[in-house]
Scaffold this motif. Structure first.
Motif, mmCIF file in Angstrom:
data_model
loop_
_atom_site.group_PDB
_atom_site.id
_atom_site.type_symbol
_atom_site.label_atom_id
_atom_site.label_comp_id
_atom_site.label_asym_id
_atom_site.label_seq_id
_atom_site.Cartn_x
_atom_site.Cartn_y
_atom_site.Cartn_z
ATOM 1 N N VAL A 35 6.863 -1.573 -17.174
ATOM 2 C CA VAL A 35 8.005 -1.056 -17.451
ATOM 3 C C VAL A 35 8.858 0.627 -16.997
ATOM 4 C CG1 VAL A 35 9.332 -0.241 -18.902
ATOM 5 C CG2 VAL A 35 8.216 -2.820 -19.646
ATOM 6 N N LEU A 36 7.247 1.166 -16.283
ATOM 7 C CA LEU A 36 7.564 2.353 -16.154
ATOM 8 C C LEU A 36 8.057 2.569 -15.523
ATOM 9 C CD1 LEU A 36 5.028 4.345 -18.816
ATOM 10 C CD2 LEU A 36 7.651 4.757 -18.759
ATOM 11 N N GLY A 37 7.100 1.586 -14.470
ATOM 12 C CA GLY A 37 6.321 1.449 -12.673
ATOM 13 C C GLY A 37 8.096 0.979 -11.990
ATOM 14 N N VAL A 38 8.580 0.389 -13.582
ATOM 15 C CA VAL A 38 10.128 -0.314 -12.884
ATOM 16 C C VAL A 38 11.030 1.344 -12.775
ATOM 17 C CG1 VAL A 38 11.879 -1.102 -13.102
ATOM 18 C CG2 VAL A 38 9.441 -2.376 -12.936
ATOM 19 N N GLU A 39 10.622 2.236 -13.641
ATOM 20 C CA GLU A 39 11.669 2.804 -13.619
ATOM 21 C C GLU A 39 11.025 4.607 -12.604
ATOM 22 O OE1 GLU A 39 11.430 5.091 -17.629
ATOM 23 O OE2 GLU A 39 11.478 3.189 -18.487
ATOM 24 N N VAL A 40 10.226 4.620 -12.733
ATOM 25 C CA VAL A 40 9.428 5.242 -11.600
ATOM 26 C C VAL A 40 10.167 4.797 -9.965
ATOM 27 C CG1 VAL A 40 7.661 6.293 -10.527
ATOM 28 C CG2 VAL A 40 7.880 6.400 -13.193
ATOM 29 N N CYS A 41 9.520 3.404 -9.455
ATOM 30 C CA CYS A 41 10.249 2.935 -8.614
ATOM 31 C C CYS A 41 11.323 2.928 -7.943
ATOM 32 C CB CYS A 41 10.000 1.452 -8.681
ATOM 33 S SG CYS A 41 9.785 0.705 -6.802
ATOM 34 N N LYS A 42 12.387 3.047 -9.653
ATOM 35 C CA LYS A 42 13.802 3.137 -9.026
ATOM 36 C C LYS A 42 14.333 4.636 -8.529
ATOM 37 C CE LYS A 42 15.895 -1.076 -11.888
ATOM 38 N NZ LYS A 42 16.159 -1.289 -13.414
ATOM 39 N N ALA A 43 13.445 6.012 -9.321
ATOM 40 C CA ALA A 43 14.429 7.089 -9.705
ATOM 41 C C ALA A 43 13.746 7.320 -8.497
ATOM 42 C CB ALA A 43 14.040 8.026 -11.089
ATOM 43 N N GLU A 44 12.384 7.545 -8.389
ATOM 44 C CA GLU A 44 11.288 8.360 -7.185
ATOM 45 C C GLU A 44 11.517 7.330 -5.542
ATOM 46 O OE1 GLU A 44 10.478 11.191 -7.248
ATOM 47 O OE2 GLU A 44 10.430 10.897 -9.127
ATOM 48 N N LEU A 45 12.031 5.870 -5.629
ATOM 49 C CA LEU A 45 11.366 5.536 -3.838
ATOM 50 C C LEU A 45 10.514 5.347 -3.488
ATOM 51 C CD1 LEU A 45 15.280 5.393 -3.442
ATOM 52 C CD2 LEU A 45 14.193 3.358 -4.429
ATOM 53 N N PRO A 46 9.113 4.995 -4.218
ATOM 54 C CA PRO A 46 8.243 5.636 -3.132
ATOM 55 C C PRO A 46 8.085 4.283 -2.015
ATOM 56 C CG PRO A 46 7.636 3.950 -5.156
ATOM 57 C CD PRO A 46 8.934 3.763 -5.622
ATOM 58 N N ASP A 47 6.612 4.939 -1.261
ATOM 59 C CA ASP A 47 6.783 3.974 -0.100
ATOM 60 C C ASP A 47 5.872 2.945 -0.221
ATOM 61 O OD1 ASP A 47 8.254 6.236 1.552
ATOM 62 O OD2 ASP A 47 6.808 6.878 1.075
ATOM 63 N N LEU A 48 4.936 2.777 -1.049
ATOM 64 C CA LEU A 48 4.101 2.011 -1.522
ATOM 65 C C LEU A 48 3.457 2.035 -3.043
ATOM 66 C CD1 LEU A 48 2.194 -0.231 -0.064
ATOM 67 C CD2 LEU A 48 0.097 1.813 -0.500
ATOM 68 N N VAL A 49 2.981 0.780 -3.295
ATOM 69 C CA VAL A 49 3.184 0.818 -5.150
ATOM 70 C C VAL A 49 2.077 0.167 -4.902
ATOM 71 C CG1 VAL A 49 3.550 -0.095 -7.004
ATOM 72 C CG2 VAL A 49 5.162 0.257 -5.521
ATOM 73 N N LEU A 50 0.446 0.997 -5.230
ATOM 74 C CA LEU A 50 -0.544 0.453 -5.654
ATOM 75 C C LEU A 50 -0.724 -0.427 -7.198
ATOM 76 C CD1 LEU A 50 -2.834 2.548 -4.009
ATOM 77 C CD2 LEU A 50 -2.260 0.257 -3.583
ATOM 78 N N MET A 51 -0.335 -1.312 -7.795
ATOM 79 C CA MET A 51 -0.549 -1.829 -9.057
ATOM 80 C C MET A 51 -1.700 -2.990 -9.603
ATOM 81 S SD MET A 51 3.349 -3.784 -10.614
ATOM 82 C CE MET A 51 3.565 -2.868 -11.486
ATOM 83 N N ASP A 52 -1.694 -2.467 -10.800
ATOM 84 C CA ASP A 52 -2.892 -3.392 -11.911
ATOM 85 C C ASP A 52 -1.629 -5.456 -11.946
ATOM 86 O OD1 ASP A 52 -4.642 -5.157 -12.860
ATOM 87 O OD2 ASP A 52 -4.260 -3.373 -14.442
ATOM 88 N N VAL A 53 -2.695 -6.071 -11.720
ATOM 89 C CA VAL A 53 -1.911 -7.415 -12.765
ATOM 90 C C VAL A 53 -1.511 -7.566 -13.896
ATOM 91 C CG1 VAL A 53 -1.831 -9.705 -12.369
ATOM 92 C CG2 VAL A 53 -2.371 -8.637 -10.492
ATOM 93 N N VAL A 54 -2.663 -7.090 -14.399
ATOM 94 C CA VAL A 54 -2.666 -7.952 -15.698
ATOM 95 C C VAL A 54 -2.643 -6.437 -16.942
ATOM 96 C CG1 VAL A 54 -3.804 -8.458 -17.857
ATOM 97 C CG2 VAL A 54 -4.255 -9.780 -15.796
ATOM 98 N N MET A 55 -1.165 -6.141 -17.341
ATOM 99 C CA MET A 55 -0.568 -4.765 -17.853
ATOM 100 C C MET A 55 -0.148 -5.179 -19.322
ATOM 101 S SD MET A 55 0.367 -2.135 -15.264
ATOM 102 C CE MET A 55 1.854 -3.588 -14.546
ATOM 103 N N PRO A 56 0.274 -4.629 -20.907
ATOM 104 C CA PRO A 56 0.875 -4.333 -21.352
ATOM 105 C C PRO A 56 2.364 -4.131 -20.819
ATOM 106 C CG PRO A 56 -0.280 -2.758 -21.730
ATOM 107 C CD PRO A 56 -1.099 -4.031 -20.325
ATOM 108 N N LYS A 57 3.309 -4.560 -21.753
ATOM 109 C CA LYS A 57 4.640 -4.815 -21.637
ATOM 110 C C LYS A 57 5.561 -5.710 -20.768
ATOM 111 C CE LYS A 57 4.874 -0.308 -23.936
ATOM 112 N NZ LYS A 57 5.215 1.015 -23.608
ATOM 113 N N MET A 58 4.908 -5.634 -19.345
ATOM 114 C CA MET A 58 5.240 -5.639 -17.789
ATOM 115 C C MET A 58 4.250 -6.107 -17.157
ATOM 116 S SD MET A 58 8.012 -4.867 -15.026
ATOM 117 C CE MET A 58 9.171 -5.024 -17.089
#
Length: 105
Positions: A35-58
């Motif tokens: 959820v926070l990742g989506v917010e940061v992605c929208k606000a900051e427009l990163p060049d790349l995302v490194l992301m865990d698959v299994v997390m709470p909330k989303m």
């Protein structure tokens, strides 16, 4: 210098990936869940995302759908400790750029 978003609910894994990103000379942005990742992605427009698959909330697979709405061209690399072929295939089908196992080298 790239702006790389690290999304992981494990503080130690997040810190480790952040250090790797910064050691390589890039700017690290962080989020504790999808959820926070989506917010940061929208606000900051990163060049790349490194992301865990299994997390709470989303989880990381749902993140691909949500983040793609605002930043459809950002490459997302999925990182998972207990990866299976099925999860990797699903992540790539949903738009993940790549899929690697934890801990990253």
């Amino acid at each position: 210098m790239a702006r790389i978003l690290v999304v992981d609910d494990s503080p130690s894994q997040q810190l480790g990936m952040k250090r790797i990103v910064e050691k390589l000379g890039h700017t690290a942005l962080t989020a504790d869940d999808g959820v926070l990742g989506v917010e940061v992605c929208k606000a900051e427009l990163p060049d790349l995302v490194l992301m865990d698959v299994v997390m709470p909330k989303m989880d990381g697979l749902e993140f691909l759908d949500k983040a793609g709405e605002s930043n459809p061209d950002v490459p997302v690399i999925k990182i998972n400790e207990n990866s299976t072929i099925e999860t990797a295939v699903e992540a790539v089908k949903k738009g993940a750029y790549d899929y690697i196992s934890k801990p990253p080298d």
